[in-house]
Motif scaffolding. Sequence first.
Motif: not given
Length: 255
Positions: A82, A85, A99, A118, A125
């Motif tokens: 996370r 991201r 990603l 996201i 994405t």
Amino acid sequence: MQANGNQNPVYSEEEKQALSEKVDQVISNKELMVVFQPLVSLKDRSVFAYEALARNPSGVFANPPVMFDAAVAVGRCGELGRLVREIAVEGCTTHPIFLNIHPDEFEDGWLMQPDDPIFSNADRTFLEITESVPLKYSDICHSILREIRSHGIRLAVDDLGSGYSNLKYISDLQPEIVKLDRELISGLTKGTRLHRLVKSIVDLSVNMGAKVVAEGIETAEELHAVIDTGAHFGQGYALARPAFPPPEAIWPTFK
């Protein structure tokens, strides 16, 4: 540290404690950076998207795979993913972004949190998973991906041709993008058996509804051969090295 039968590291309690402290340092202090490498259209030479690649500039870990292995060992892979991201989404706001998702993130729940970065950029994405993910987490992988993709996020399957090459998973997952592994691209030249193989894989992927990225293009000759296969996009040092901020693509001169 020993390796078990599945080649996963087995740590002693002392080693785990040391790893836990290192992982906590990286996550708590956000000792991460993300660099970006463009995926370039082989038709018009424009940048289609950027792949986000994690780096640990503080040197706490030797490289990102070692860092993620440590996070898996101490149960913090989801938190680390996370954080990557979060940094990646903030660092690339002009193009779609790819990603990478570590396989273990499919069982720890972090990807399903509604405030995950996201979901703030769902329409641009792509989640990138390796071909091996469904082998280990088949049911949960499909369930999570269905939910995530219902929000408009798209899927890329990475490393096709790196060893698993089970095309049934490509059919089952129905990704929008398939990425060919560097092993298929290294030394690629027109008119060879390898070139015919790559072209067949590109044709098969297109017939299954996916566009194709050729990864690891390092020479003008490889780029020329990749274009001839019908692949849609290229990625590699011949076009741009990973950098921050997201770099422009270059176009090598053919001999």
